[in-house]
Design a protein around this motif. Structure first.
Motif, PDB file in Angstrom:
ATOM      1  N   GLY A 182       0.825  -1.194   0.000  1.00  0.00           N
ATOM      2  CA  GLY A 182       0.000   0.000   0.000  1.00  0.00           C
ATOM      3  C   GLY A 182       0.863   1.248   0.000  1.00  0.00           C
ATOM      4  N   LEU A 183       0.255   2.359  -0.413  1.00  0.00           N
ATOM      5  CA  LEU A 183       0.961   3.638  -0.468  1.00  0.00           C
ATOM      6  C   LEU A 183      -0.066   4.753  -0.338  1.00  0.00           C
ATOM      7  CD1 LEU A 183       3.739   5.056  -1.022  1.00  0.00           C
ATOM      8  CD2 LEU A 183       3.027   5.156  -3.424  1.00  0.00           C
ATOM      9  N   ALA A 184       0.132   5.622   0.647  1.00  0.00           N
ATOM     10  CA  ALA A 184      -0.784   6.728   0.888  1.00  0.00           C
ATOM     11  C   ALA A 184      -0.240   8.008   0.256  1.00  0.00           C
ATOM     12  CB  ALA A 184      -0.986   6.931   2.382  1.00  0.00           C
ATOM     13  N   ALA A 185      -1.149   8.893  -0.147  1.00  0.00           N
ATOM     14  CA  ALA A 185      -0.757  10.145  -0.795  1.00  0.00           C
ATOM     15  C   ALA A 185       0.258  10.945   0.027  1.00  0.00           C
ATOM     16  CB  ALA A 185      -1.994  10.979  -1.127  1.00  0.00           C
ATOM     17  N   PRO A 186       0.134  11.048   1.356  1.00  0.00           N
ATOM     18  CA  PRO A 186       1.155  11.787   2.102  1.00  0.00           C
ATOM     19  C   PRO A 186       2.568  11.227   1.905  1.00  0.00           C
ATOM     20  CG  PRO A 186      -0.782  11.517   3.460  1.00  0.00           C
ATOM     21  CD  PRO A 186      -0.989  10.666   2.224  1.00  0.00           C
ATOM     22  N   GLN A 187       2.686   9.943   1.609  1.00  0.00           N
ATOM     23  CA  GLN A 187       4.006   9.346   1.407  1.00  0.00           C
ATOM     24  C   GLN A 187       4.685   9.854   0.138  1.00  0.00           C
ATOM     25  OE1 GLN A 187       2.395   5.179   2.301  1.00  0.00           O
ATOM     26  NE2 GLN A 187       4.567   5.035   2.869  1.00  0.00           N
ATOM     27  N   VAL A 188       3.926  10.492  -0.742  1.00  0.00           N
ATOM     28  CA  VAL A 188       4.521  11.108  -1.934  1.00  0.00           C
ATOM     29  C   VAL A 188       4.380  12.629  -1.863  1.00  0.00           C
ATOM     30  CG1 VAL A 188       4.262   9.044  -3.373  1.00  0.00           C
ATOM     31  CG2 VAL A 188       2.442  10.788  -3.360  1.00  0.00           C
TER      32      VAL A 188
ATOM     33  N   ASP B 128      -9.758  -9.026   5.764  1.00  0.00           N
ATOM     34  CA  ASP B 128      -9.225  -9.668   6.956  1.00  0.00           C
ATOM     35  C   ASP B 128      -7.737  -9.917   6.747  1.00  0.00           C
ATOM     36  OD1 ASP B 128      -9.197 -11.779   5.156  1.00  0.00           O
ATOM     37  OD2 ASP B 128     -10.341 -13.145   6.402  1.00  0.00           O
ATOM     38  N   GLY B 129      -7.059 -10.318   7.800  1.00  0.00           N
ATOM     39  CA  GLY B 129      -5.648 -10.645   7.699  1.00  0.00           C
ATOM     40  C   GLY B 129      -4.808  -9.525   7.099  1.00  0.00           C
ATOM     41  N   LEU B 130      -4.033  -9.873   6.072  1.00  0.00           N
ATOM     42  CA  LEU B 130      -3.126  -8.910   5.446  1.00  0.00           C
ATOM     43  C   LEU B 130      -3.866  -7.732   4.826  1.00  0.00           C
ATOM     44  CD1 LEU B 130      -0.267  -8.092   4.687  1.00  0.00           C
ATOM     45  CD2 LEU B 130      -0.461  -9.554   2.661  1.00  0.00           C
ATOM     46  N   MET B 131      -5.010  -7.986   4.225  1.00  0.00           N
ATOM     47  CA  MET B 131      -5.785  -6.890   3.635  1.00  0.00           C
ATOM     48  C   MET B 131      -6.233  -5.910   4.719  1.00  0.00           C
ATOM     49  SD  MET B 131      -6.895  -5.604   0.864  1.00  0.00           S
ATOM     50  CE  MET B 131      -8.191  -4.698   0.076  1.00  0.00           C
ATOM     51  N   ALA B 132      -6.713  -6.417   5.841  1.00  0.00           N
ATOM     52  CA  ALA B 132      -7.129  -5.559   6.949  1.00  0.00           C
ATOM     53  C   ALA B 132      -5.937  -4.778   7.491  1.00  0.00           C
ATOM     54  CB  ALA B 132      -7.770  -6.392   8.060  1.00  0.00           C
ATOM     55  N   ARG B 133      -4.795  -5.437   7.609  1.00  0.00           N
ATOM     56  CA  ARG B 133      -3.581  -4.775   8.086  1.00  0.00           C
ATOM     57  C   ARG B 133      -3.197  -3.621   7.155  1.00  0.00           C
ATOM     58  NH1 ARG B 133       0.418  -5.872  11.451  1.00  0.00           N
ATOM     59  NH2 ARG B 133      -0.358  -7.961  11.897  1.00  0.00           N
ATOM     60  N   CYS B 134      -3.238  -3.880   5.869  1.00  0.00           N
ATOM     61  CA  CYS B 134      -2.867  -2.864   4.879  1.00  0.00           C
ATOM     62  C   CYS B 134      -3.808  -1.657   4.940  1.00  0.00           C
ATOM     63  CB  CYS B 134      -2.869  -3.490   3.488  1.00  0.00           C
ATOM     64  SG  CYS B 134      -2.420  -2.336   2.181  1.00  0.00           S
ATOM     65  N   ILE B 135      -5.088  -1.914   4.996  1.00  0.00           N
ATOM     66  CA  ILE B 135      -6.068  -0.817   5.045  1.00  0.00           C
ATOM     67  C   ILE B 135      -5.863   0.028   6.300  1.00  0.00           C
ATOM     68  CG2 ILE B 135      -8.522  -0.300   5.351  1.00  0.00           C
ATOM     69  CD1 ILE B 135      -9.079  -2.651   3.396  1.00  0.00           C
ATOM     70  N   GLN B 136      -5.624  -0.617   7.436  1.00  0.00           N
ATOM     71  CA  GLN B 136      -5.388   0.124   8.682  1.00  0.00           C
ATOM     72  C   GLN B 136      -4.090   0.927   8.609  1.00  0.00           C
ATOM     73  OE1 GLN B 136      -6.470  -2.363  12.343  1.00  0.00           O
ATOM     74  NE2 GLN B 136      -6.617  -3.830  10.639  1.00  0.00           N
ATOM     75  N   HIS B 137      -3.049   0.318   8.061  1.00  0.00           N
ATOM     76  CA  HIS B 137      -1.742   0.981   7.931  1.00  0.00           C
ATOM     77  C   HIS B 137      -1.860   2.233   7.063  1.00  0.00           C
ATOM     78  CE1 HIS B 137       2.790   0.757   7.476  1.00  0.00           C
ATOM     79  NE2 HIS B 137       2.464   1.555   6.479  1.00  0.00           N
ATOM     80  N   GLU B 138      -2.502   2.100   5.911  1.00  0.00           N
ATOM     81  CA  GLU B 138      -2.611   3.244   4.992  1.00  0.00           C
ATOM     82  C   GLU B 138      -3.537   4.324   5.552  1.00  0.00           C
ATOM     83  OE1 GLU B 138      -0.349   3.431   2.826  1.00  0.00           O
ATOM     84  OE2 GLU B 138       0.200   1.327   3.090  1.00  0.00           O
TER      85      GLU B 138
END
Length: 176
Positions: free
Chosen positions: A46-52, A127-137
């Motif tokens: 994943g990559l969020a707009a603030p990261q760029v 769930d799992g990795l997808m849930a982790r990614c969404i929360q992280h971003e």
């Protein structure tokens, strides 16, 4: 599409709360395309707009993540709900903190509601990795980094290591 430069920990934009998207135009669609191109080039989840360097509530996610049945590659103005109390703990990294992977506690299941680049409502259940990614971003959109989820001692140890890195001279603990 353009591969954008990814901001590293210590850059002030990573600690700002991003602004909601209110205009769904060609510029926004170009940002989403650039985020996806940059994410693909970095082999990330994943990559969020603030990261760029763009302080807008937009993130790109890898459509091949487990649990992404819709193959959605972005989400705008996300809101998260957690259908239960189940948690997961596992290794997590960040493109803005290269080479650092830490066990991080997250919720196991998430329901994310937001908009597409065209302004259409969308819901993602993960769930799992997808849930982790969404929360992280989503954390990125709130000025929070995954290192902020570490306990006090672990956080200080990581911050000391990051301060020694050439790109980490301005690293501080988040106020969140």
């Amino acid at each position: 599409m353009t591969v954008l430069s990814i901001r590293k920990v210590g850059d002030p934009v990573l600690r700002q709360v991003a602004e909601p998207v209110t205009v769904f135009d060609a510029e926004l669609r170009r940002l989403v395309a650039d985020l996806n191109q940059t994410l693909a080039g970095a082999n990330g989840a994943g990559l969020a707009a603030p990261q760029v360097g763009v302080s807008l509530r937009v993130f790109a996610i890898n459509p091949n993540l487990p649990g992404n049945d819709r193959k959605l590659d972005h989400l705008i103005n996300p809101g998260l709900e957690f259908p239960d109390e189940e948690e997961q703990s596992g290794p997590e990294g960040c493109l803005s903190i290269p080479g650092v992977f830490l066990d991080t506690k997250r919720r196991m299941n998430v329901v994310a509601r937001g908009l597409t680049k065209h302004g259409d409502p969308v819901q993602v259940v993960g769930d799992g990795l997808m849930a982790r990614c969404i929360q992280h971003e989503t954390d990125h959109l709130d000025g929070v980094l995954f290192i902020d989820h570490q306990d006090g001692e672990g956080q200080e140890r990581i911050l000391a290591t990051l301060r020694e890195a050439s790109w980490g001279s301005r690293v501080k603990v988040s106020p969140h």
